[in-house]
Scaffold this motif. Structure first.
Motif, PDB file in Angstrom:
ATOM      1  N   ARG A 177      33.360  30.032  42.590  1.00 52.97           N
ATOM      2  CA  ARG A 177      33.302  28.697  43.172  1.00 52.97           C
ATOM      3  C   ARG A 177      31.929  28.441  43.784  1.00 52.97           C
ATOM      4  O   ARG A 177      31.361  29.285  44.470  1.00 52.97           O
ATOM      5  CB  ARG A 177      34.380  28.531  44.240  1.00 52.97           C
ATOM      6  N   ARG A 178      31.417  27.283  43.491  1.00 55.84           N
ATOM      7  CA  ARG A 178      30.180  26.783  44.094  1.00 55.84           C
ATOM      8  C   ARG A 178      30.402  25.310  44.404  1.00 55.84           C
ATOM      9  O   ARG A 178      31.367  24.710  43.922  1.00 55.84           O
ATOM     10  CB  ARG A 178      28.999  26.967  43.133  1.00 55.84           C
ATOM     11  N   PRO A 179      29.516  24.702  45.205  1.00 60.37           N
ATOM     12  CA  PRO A 179      29.710  23.275  45.520  1.00 60.37           C
ATOM     13  C   PRO A 179      29.860  22.402  44.277  1.00 60.37           C
ATOM     14  O   PRO A 179      30.639  21.439  44.276  1.00 60.37           O
ATOM     15  CB  PRO A 179      28.441  22.924  46.309  1.00 60.37           C
ATOM     16  N   ASP A 180      29.154  22.757  43.200  1.00 56.64           N
ATOM     17  CA  ASP A 180      29.259  21.980  41.964  1.00 56.64           C
ATOM     18  C   ASP A 180      30.225  22.608  40.965  1.00 56.64           C
ATOM     19  O   ASP A 180      30.267  22.223  39.793  1.00 56.64           O
ATOM     20  CB  ASP A 180      27.878  21.802  41.329  1.00 56.64           C
ATOM     21  N   ASN A 181      31.030  23.583  41.430  1.00 57.27           N
ATOM     22  CA  ASN A 181      32.040  24.230  40.574  1.00 57.27           C
ATOM     23  C   ASN A 181      33.314  24.434  41.402  1.00 57.27           C
ATOM     24  O   ASN A 181      33.712  25.555  41.708  1.00 57.27           O
ATOM     25  CB  ASN A 181      31.510  25.572  40.055  1.00 57.27           C
ATOM     26  N   PRO A 182      33.972  23.338  41.781  1.00 60.29           N
ATOM     27  CA  PRO A 182      35.075  23.422  42.744  1.00 60.29           C
ATOM     28  C   PRO A 182      36.311  24.146  42.239  1.00 60.29           C
ATOM     29  O   PRO A 182      37.133  24.600  43.043  1.00 60.29           O
ATOM     30  CB  PRO A 182      35.393  21.953  43.032  1.00 60.29           C
ATOM     31  N   HIS A 183      36.466  24.291  40.916  1.00 60.61           N
ATOM     32  CA  HIS A 183      37.647  24.974  40.382  1.00 60.61           C
ATOM     33  C   HIS A 183      37.497  26.493  40.375  1.00 60.61           C
ATOM     34  O   HIS A 183      38.443  27.207  40.026  1.00 60.61           O
ATOM     35  CB  HIS A 183      37.942  24.481  38.959  1.00 60.61           C
ATOM     36  N   GLY A 184      36.315  27.006  40.751  1.00 60.90           N
ATOM     37  CA  GLY A 184      36.087  28.444  40.700  1.00 60.90           C
ATOM     38  C   GLY A 184      36.821  29.207  41.795  1.00 60.90           C
ATOM     39  O   GLY A 184      37.400  28.625  42.721  1.00 60.90           O
ATOM     40  N   PHE A 185      36.781  30.533  41.676  1.00 50.60           N
ATOM     41  CA  PHE A 185      37.396  31.411  42.667  1.00 50.60           C
ATOM     42  C   PHE A 185      36.413  31.673  43.808  1.00 50.60           C
ATOM     43  O   PHE A 185      35.212  31.855  43.575  1.00 50.60           O
ATOM     44  CB  PHE A 185      37.791  32.748  42.029  1.00 50.60           C
ATOM     45  N   ASP A 186      36.921  31.715  45.029  1.00 52.66           N
ATOM     46  CA  ASP A 186      36.072  32.016  46.184  1.00 52.66           C
ATOM     47  C   ASP A 186      35.439  33.404  46.031  1.00 52.66           C
ATOM     48  O   ASP A 186      36.085  34.349  45.570  1.00 52.66           O
ATOM     49  CB  ASP A 186      36.895  31.991  47.475  1.00 52.66           C
ATOM     50  N   GLU A 187      34.197  33.534  46.491  1.00 57.67           N
ATOM     51  CA  GLU A 187      33.505  34.810  46.398  1.00 57.67           C
ATOM     52  C   GLU A 187      34.264  35.905  47.155  1.00 57.67           C
ATOM     53  O   GLU A 187      34.333  37.051  46.694  1.00 57.67           O
ATOM     54  CB  GLU A 187      32.080  34.683  46.937  1.00 57.67           C
ATOM     55  N   ALA A 188      34.849  35.562  48.292  1.00 58.68           N
ATOM     56  CA  ALA A 188      35.585  36.567  49.083  1.00 58.68           C
ATOM     57  C   ALA A 188      36.783  37.110  48.305  1.00 58.68           C
ATOM     58  O   ALA A 188      37.083  38.309  48.356  1.00 58.68           O
ATOM     59  CB  ALA A 188      36.052  35.950  50.404  1.00 58.68           C
ATOM     60  N   VAL A 189      37.451  36.245  47.561  1.00 56.68           N
ATOM     61  CA  VAL A 189      38.597  36.671  46.743  1.00 56.68           C
ATOM     62  C   VAL A 189      38.131  37.629  45.651  1.00 56.68           C
ATOM     63  O   VAL A 189      38.768  38.662  45.381  1.00 56.68           O
ATOM     64  CB  VAL A 189      39.299  35.447  46.139  1.00 56.68           C
ATOM     65  N   LEU A 190      37.014  37.293  45.031  1.00 48.64           N
ATOM     66  CA  LEU A 190      36.483  38.134  43.964  1.00 48.64           C
ATOM     67  C   LEU A 190      36.000  39.482  44.490  1.00 48.64           C
ATOM     68  O   LEU A 190      36.154  40.512  43.832  1.00 48.64           O
ATOM     69  CB  LEU A 190      35.346  37.399  43.246  1.00 48.64           C
ATOM     70  N   GLU A 191      35.442  39.492  45.708  1.00 43.31           N
ATOM     71  CA  GLU A 191      35.010  40.760  46.303  1.00 43.31           C
ATOM     72  C   GLU A 191      36.213  41.623  46.688  1.00 43.31           C
ATOM     73  O   GLU A 191      36.172  42.853  46.563  1.00 43.31           O
ATOM     74  CB  GLU A 191      34.118  40.495  47.511  1.00 43.31           C
ATOM     75  N   ASP A 192      37.282  40.994  47.155  1.00 44.94           N
ATOM     76  CA  ASP A 192      38.516  41.750  47.431  1.00 44.94           C
ATOM     77  C   ASP A 192      39.045  42.400  46.163  1.00 44.94           C
ATOM     78  O   ASP A 192      39.506  43.553  46.171  1.00 44.94           O
ATOM     79  CB  ASP A 192      39.585  40.826  48.019  1.00 44.94           C
ATOM     80  N   LEU A 193      38.983  41.652  45.068  1.00 46.24           N
ATOM     81  CA  LEU A 193      39.417  42.180  43.782  1.00 46.24           C
ATOM     82  C   LEU A 193      38.551  43.370  43.371  1.00 46.24           C
ATOM     83  O   LEU A 193      39.062  44.404  42.925  1.00 46.24           O
ATOM     84  CB  LEU A 193      39.319  41.054  42.743  1.00 46.24           C
ATOM     85  N   HIS A 194      37.261  43.242  43.569  1.00 44.13           N
ATOM     86  CA  HIS A 194      36.328  44.314  43.232  1.00 44.13           C
ATOM     87  C   HIS A 194      36.643  45.587  44.033  1.00 44.13           C
ATOM     88  O   HIS A 194      36.622  46.702  43.491  1.00 44.13           O
ATOM     89  CB  HIS A 194      34.904  43.835  43.519  1.00 44.13           C
ATOM     90  N   ARG A 195      36.959  45.397  45.312  1.00 43.36           N
ATOM     91  CA  ARG A 195      37.307  46.558  46.147  1.00 43.36           C
ATOM     92  C   ARG A 195      38.605  47.208  45.673  1.00 43.36           C
ATOM     93  O   ARG A 195      38.747  48.436  45.724  1.00 43.36           O
ATOM     94  CB  ARG A 195      37.420  46.132  47.613  1.00 43.36           C
ATOM     95  N   ALA A 196      39.534  46.392  45.201  1.00 46.96           N
ATOM     96  CA  ALA A 196      40.793  46.945  44.685  1.00 46.96           C
ATOM     97  C   ALA A 196      40.541  47.828  43.467  1.00 46.96           C
ATOM     98  O   ALA A 196      41.179  48.880  43.317  1.00 46.96           O
ATOM     99  CB  ALA A 196      41.752  45.810  44.326  1.00 46.96           C
ATOM    100  N   PHE A 197      39.602  47.430  42.616  1.00 50.39           N
ATOM    101  CA  PHE A 197      39.256  48.277  41.470  1.00 50.39           C
ATOM    102  C   PHE A 197      38.681  49.604  41.943  1.00 50.39           C
ATOM    103  O   PHE A 197      39.008  50.663  41.397  1.00 50.39           O
ATOM    104  CB  PHE A 197      38.201  47.588  40.579  1.00 50.39           C
ATOM    105  N   GLN A 198      37.825  49.554  42.964  1.00 53.62           N
ATOM    106  CA  GLN A 198      37.185  50.767  43.460  1.00 53.62           C
ATOM    107  C   GLN A 198      38.184  51.715  44.108  1.00 53.62           C
ATOM    108  O   GLN A 198      38.054  52.938  44.008  1.00 53.62           O
ATOM    109  CB  GLN A 198      36.103  50.397  44.478  1.00 53.62           C
ATOM    110  N   GLN A 199      39.179  51.147  44.772  1.00 52.99           N
ATOM    111  CA  GLN A 199      40.116  51.966  45.541  1.00 52.99           C
ATOM    112  C   GLN A 199      41.214  52.569  44.664  1.00 52.99           C
ATOM    113  O   GLN A 199      41.592  53.726  44.859  1.00 52.99           O
ATOM    114  CB  GLN A 199      40.730  51.125  46.663  1.00 52.99           C
ATOM    115  N   ASP A 200      41.742  51.790  43.707  1.00 50.70           N
ATOM    116  CA  ASP A 200      42.853  52.292  42.900  1.00 50.70           C
ATOM    117  C   ASP A 200      42.985  51.423  41.652  1.00 50.70           C
ATOM    118  O   ASP A 200      43.867  50.568  41.563  1.00 50.70           O
ATOM    119  CB  ASP A 200      44.149  52.286  43.710  1.00 50.70           C
ATOM    120  N   PHE A 201      42.100  51.664  40.698  1.00 48.02           N
ATOM    121  CA  PHE A 201      42.131  50.843  39.482  1.00 48.02           C
ATOM    122  C   PHE A 201      43.436  51.014  38.701  1.00 48.02           C
ATOM    123  O   PHE A 201      44.006  50.026  38.223  1.00 48.02           O
ATOM    124  CB  PHE A 201      40.919  51.157  38.598  1.00 48.02           C
TER     125      PHE A 201
END
Length: 279
Positions: free
Chosen positions: A139-163
């Motif tokens: 998500r960016r100001p000109d891409n309102p349908h995108g996923f929030d960066e915080a959500v994507l970083e949480d997902l990334h951490r989930a892969f690191q912890q227990d893929f």
């Protein structure tokens, strides 16, 4: 060491890239070539239903394992779209394929776009993007349908912890409730064959890469296919804007189809691919 490399370079079913990475590939059938590029954490095996069906209909079907995926080597580097597009170029050039129908699923849809904008269209006749991650996931100001960066970083951490746990929890939503448990286990086994380095690097890259300007420059027949029940890459984030940005692209919406429609809606998909590739 030199002898080992020379032997590896001539191994059947492997293609050597410019940075000395070995890509495993499958090559089924004869006729007009259709080249399949799989999604993030999926190997070439995931295209089995499409390749078997189209090979029987007179197409040459080629698919390869992305670096760090499946049986390809795991160099721990090169997980950026430019390098991945160069890997695709190595496949097309080594096999000397022409008038190719390039088919990309999810992240693979972004790779085929980057291939065309980086290497041109001399070998390519048409593109099919299935459940794409283009034009921009975050998500960016000109891409309102995108996923929030915080959500994507949480997902990334989930892969690191227990893929493996993440794969277990997300394999069933990838398909349909009536999909067999055996097929779900197959999907999980393919995902778990991916290098964790590739899992992490590819994900962090694919959610940030902006293809909006690139899509506008594509001058080929393009078919975009997506299900309206896709929660991994929602149609208003991906399929619809991708088709809108590519001049003349056609969008086919599969009612009720999830992200893994190459499994759940394979008969319709195979018909659509065969008709488009023959055009």
């Amino acid at each position: 060491m030199g002898h080992a490399l020379s032997v590896a370079a001539t191994m059947p079913d492997f293609i050597r890239t410019s940075d000395d990475t070995s890509l495993f590939y499958r090559d089924w059938g004869t006729g007009k070539p259709v080249v399949f590029v799989a999604s993030w954490v999926m190997p070439s095996e995931s295209w089995s239903y499409q390749m078997a069906a189209l090979a029987e209909q007179g197409f040459r079907c080629v698919a390869y394992d992305r670096r760090g995926h499946g049986r390809s080597s795991d160099p721990g580097r090169g997980y950026d779209f430019d390098t991945l597009a160069d890997d695709l170029a190595a496949v097309l050039d080594t096999l000397d394929l022409r008038d190719v129908t390039l088919v990309g699923f999810s992240m693979g849809g972004a790779e085929i776009v980057r291939y065309v904008t980086r290497h041109g269209t001399a070998r390519v006749g048409r593109l099919v993007s299935i459940a794409p991650t283009t034009p921009l996931v975050m998500r960016r100001p000109d891409n309102p349908h995108g996923f929030d960066e915080a959500v994507l970083e949480d997902l990334h951490r989930a892969f690191q912890q227990d893929f493996p746990l993440w794969v277990e929890e997300n394999a069933r939503p990838f398909v349909l409730p009536e999909t067999s448990q055996a097929t779900v286990e197959w999907v999980k086994s393919m995902a778990l064959g991916t290098s964790l380095k590739a899992v992490l690097d590819c994900h962090r890259m694919l959610v940030r890469e902006d293809f909006r300007e690139e899509l506008k420059t594509i001058d080929l027949p393009v078919l975009v296919i997506q299900g309206n029940a896709d929660i991994s890459s929602p149609i208003d984030l991906a399929g619809r804007p991708t088709a809108d940005l590519i001049p003349g692209a056609r969008l086919e919406i599969y009612q009720g189809a999830p992200h893994g429609l190459f499994i759940t809606h394979r008969e319709r998909l195979n018909r659509d691919l065969a008709a488009f590739a023959a055009s």
